[in-house]
Design a protein around this motif. Structure first.
Motif, mmCIF file in Angstrom:
data_model
loop_
_atom_site.group_PDB
_atom_site.id
_atom_site.type_symbol
_atom_site.label_atom_id
_atom_site.label_comp_id
_atom_site.label_asym_id
_atom_site.label_seq_id
_atom_site.Cartn_x
_atom_site.Cartn_y
_atom_site.Cartn_z
ATOM 1 N N THR A 150 12.224 -3.505 10.733
ATOM 2 C CA THR A 150 10.489 -3.645 10.651
ATOM 3 C C THR A 150 10.177 -3.545 11.325
ATOM 4 O OG1 THR A 150 10.794 -6.137 9.795
ATOM 5 C CG2 THR A 150 11.407 -4.070 8.631
ATOM 6 N N VAL A 151 8.731 -3.583 11.329
ATOM 7 C CA VAL A 151 8.089 -4.048 12.381
ATOM 8 C C VAL A 151 6.558 -4.451 12.265
ATOM 9 C CG1 VAL A 151 6.799 -1.742 13.145
ATOM 10 C CG2 VAL A 151 6.873 -3.138 14.790
ATOM 11 N N GLY B 169 4.124 -0.233 0.321
ATOM 12 C CA GLY B 169 3.789 0.515 -0.820
ATOM 13 C C GLY B 169 4.211 1.166 -1.799
ATOM 14 N N GLN B 170 3.831 1.445 -3.587
ATOM 15 C CA GLN B 170 5.024 2.087 -4.193
ATOM 16 C C GLN B 170 5.839 2.952 -3.628
ATOM 17 O OE1 GLN B 170 3.964 0.914 -8.269
ATOM 18 N NE2 GLN B 170 1.823 0.907 -7.594
ATOM 19 N N VAL B 171 4.653 4.549 -3.447
ATOM 20 C CA VAL B 171 5.939 5.238 -2.726
ATOM 21 C C VAL B 171 6.711 5.593 -1.728
ATOM 22 C CG1 VAL B 171 5.116 8.085 -2.151
ATOM 23 C CG2 VAL B 171 4.142 6.937 -4.206
ATOM 24 N N ALA B 172 6.195 4.957 -0.797
ATOM 25 C CA ALA B 172 6.969 4.197 0.175
ATOM 26 C C ALA B 172 8.335 3.574 0.390
ATOM 27 C CB ALA B 172 5.691 3.371 1.810
ATOM 28 N N ARG B 173 8.703 2.600 -0.482
ATOM 29 C CA ARG B 173 9.432 1.885 -0.992
ATOM 30 C C ARG B 173 10.659 2.991 -1.201
ATOM 31 N NH1 ARG B 173 7.963 -4.027 -1.633
ATOM 32 N NH2 ARG B 173 9.843 -3.907 -3.947
ATOM 33 N N HIS B 174 10.201 3.584 -2.254
ATOM 34 C CA HIS B 174 11.237 4.696 -2.649
ATOM 35 C C HIS B 174 11.344 5.019 -1.303
ATOM 36 C CE1 HIS B 174 11.564 3.983 -6.990
ATOM 37 N NE2 HIS B 174 10.144 4.447 -6.951
ATOM 38 N N THR B 175 10.697 6.139 -1.002
ATOM 39 C CA THR B 175 11.027 6.398 0.542
ATOM 40 C C THR B 175 11.770 5.936 1.579
ATOM 41 O OG1 THR B 175 8.615 8.071 -0.194
ATOM 42 C CG2 THR B 175 9.875 7.681 2.360
ATOM 43 N N LEU B 176 11.820 5.215 1.794
ATOM 44 C CA LEU B 176 13.178 4.330 2.790
ATOM 45 C C LEU B 176 14.123 4.579 2.237
ATOM 46 C CD1 LEU B 176 11.775 0.181 2.727
ATOM 47 C CD2 LEU B 176 11.034 2.606 3.956
ATOM 48 N N VAL C 173 12.297 2.792 10.309
ATOM 49 C CA VAL C 173 11.472 1.557 10.391
ATOM 50 C C VAL C 173 10.566 1.692 9.850
ATOM 51 C CG1 VAL C 173 10.271 0.807 12.530
ATOM 52 C CG2 VAL C 173 11.972 2.553 13.242
ATOM 53 N N ALA C 174 10.303 0.024 8.840
ATOM 54 C CA ALA C 174 9.219 0.323 7.648
ATOM 55 C C ALA C 174 8.239 -0.580 8.489
ATOM 56 C CB ALA C 174 9.910 -0.424 7.039
ATOM 57 N N MET D 121 17.063 11.559 13.292
ATOM 58 C CA MET D 121 15.716 11.128 13.736
ATOM 59 C C MET D 121 15.102 9.921 13.352
ATOM 60 S SD MET D 121 12.422 13.555 12.830
ATOM 61 C CE MET D 121 12.722 15.326 13.819
ATOM 62 N N LYS D 122 14.654 9.203 14.556
ATOM 63 C CA LYS D 122 14.036 7.847 13.811
ATOM 64 C C LYS D 122 12.437 8.382 13.318
ATOM 65 C CE LYS D 122 12.756 3.248 15.925
ATOM 66 N NZ LYS D 122 13.619 2.671 17.011
ATOM 67 N N VAL D 123 12.670 7.333 11.866
ATOM 68 C CA VAL D 123 11.416 7.975 11.628
ATOM 69 C C VAL D 123 10.459 6.563 10.593
ATOM 70 C CG1 VAL D 123 10.348 8.807 9.042
ATOM 71 C CG2 VAL D 123 12.328 9.398 10.514
ATOM 72 N N LEU D 124 8.751 5.671 11.456
ATOM 73 C CA LEU D 124 8.620 5.168 11.351
ATOM 74 C C LEU D 124 7.576 5.599 9.690
ATOM 75 C CD1 LEU D 124 6.892 2.637 12.104
ATOM 76 C CD2 LEU D 124 5.060 4.038 12.655
ATOM 77 N N VAL D 125 7.867 3.871 8.921
ATOM 78 C CA VAL D 125 6.865 4.472 7.597
ATOM 79 C C VAL D 125 5.968 3.521 7.597
ATOM 80 C CG1 VAL D 125 7.200 4.813 5.260
ATOM 81 C CG2 VAL D 125 9.298 5.500 6.701
#
Length: 212
Positions: free
Chosen positions: A48-49, A10-17, A28-29, A1-5
């Motif tokens: 990234t976008v 952000g601090q949580v998002a960086r782990h989420t990648l 996709v960040a 699945m192609k997931v846009l974050v």
């Protein structure tokens, strides 16, 4: 699945990648500053976008299957920025996902949004989060809303406490554990249409999510 974050720096998002990569997703960040791109690719983003929640960002949703909204104005900004990012930015992202045909939407929200009037210090923030969550619930998207408590930076232990509303809030939760939850719920059908709170606990993340 192609997931846009959204809010990928952000601090949580960086782990989420990296957690999304471990789950087998294409990541996709979405970032505001192109100078962040190289580092986020190293953390796990496939691409990234550059897009800004305070402007038009439709292009970020091209060919995307799912969205994780992890953007936030941060604790050092005023109520005006909270409204623009945590509320209006989230609402625009939800509406854009619907318009662009994205079906799956995971919202990183906050514990305390059930009744923001119980908080004086960050009530404006919790009100913004609650209104964004409510807008998502009214949409046609297949949503999951994750509401963590206070966040810490210790290494993930992959054990949590998960309830629809946690009554005894005597704990915090590690950012990396929140990221694991965000990544795992993307494909978990039993979390579709659900909202829940999480803290550090004693139940493995897999078992906690299975219990929803």
């Amino acid at each position: 699945m192609k997931v846009l974050v959204i809010g990928a720096n952000g601090q949580v998002a960086r782990h989420t990648l990296s957690k999304l990569k471990e789950e087998g997703h294409q990541v996709v960040a979405m970032i505001r500053d192109s100078s962040q791109a190289d580092e986020l690719v190293k953390l796990g983003a496939d691409e990234t976008v550059v897009a800004d929640l305070e402007a038009s960002f439709d292009h970020a949703f091209d060919h995307v299957d799912a969205v994780i909204f992890a953007a936030g104005s941060g604790g050092h900004t005023g109520a005006d920025k909270t409204i623009l990012i945590d509320l209006w930015g989230a609402i625009k992202a939800i509406d854009t996902a619907e318009r662009m045909g994205v079906k799956r939407f995971v919202m990183l929200s906050s514990m305390g949004t059930v009744d923001p009037d119980k908080s004086d210090r960050i009530r404006h923030y919790l009100v913004a989060k609650k209104l964004a969550d409510d807008h998502l619930k009214r949409s046609n998207l297949t949503y999951t809303i994750v509401r963590p408590g206070s966040l810490t930076n210790e290494q993930a232990e992959q054990v949590i406490k998960l309830e629809e509303e946690i009554q005894i809030r005597d704990n915090a939760i590690k950012r990396e554990d929140v990221a694991i939850v965000l990544a795992r719920v993307v494909n978990l059908e039993n979390t579709f249409g659900k909202t829940f709170e999480i803290l550090n606990g004693k139940t493995t993340i897999n078992d906690a999510l299975a219990s929803i």
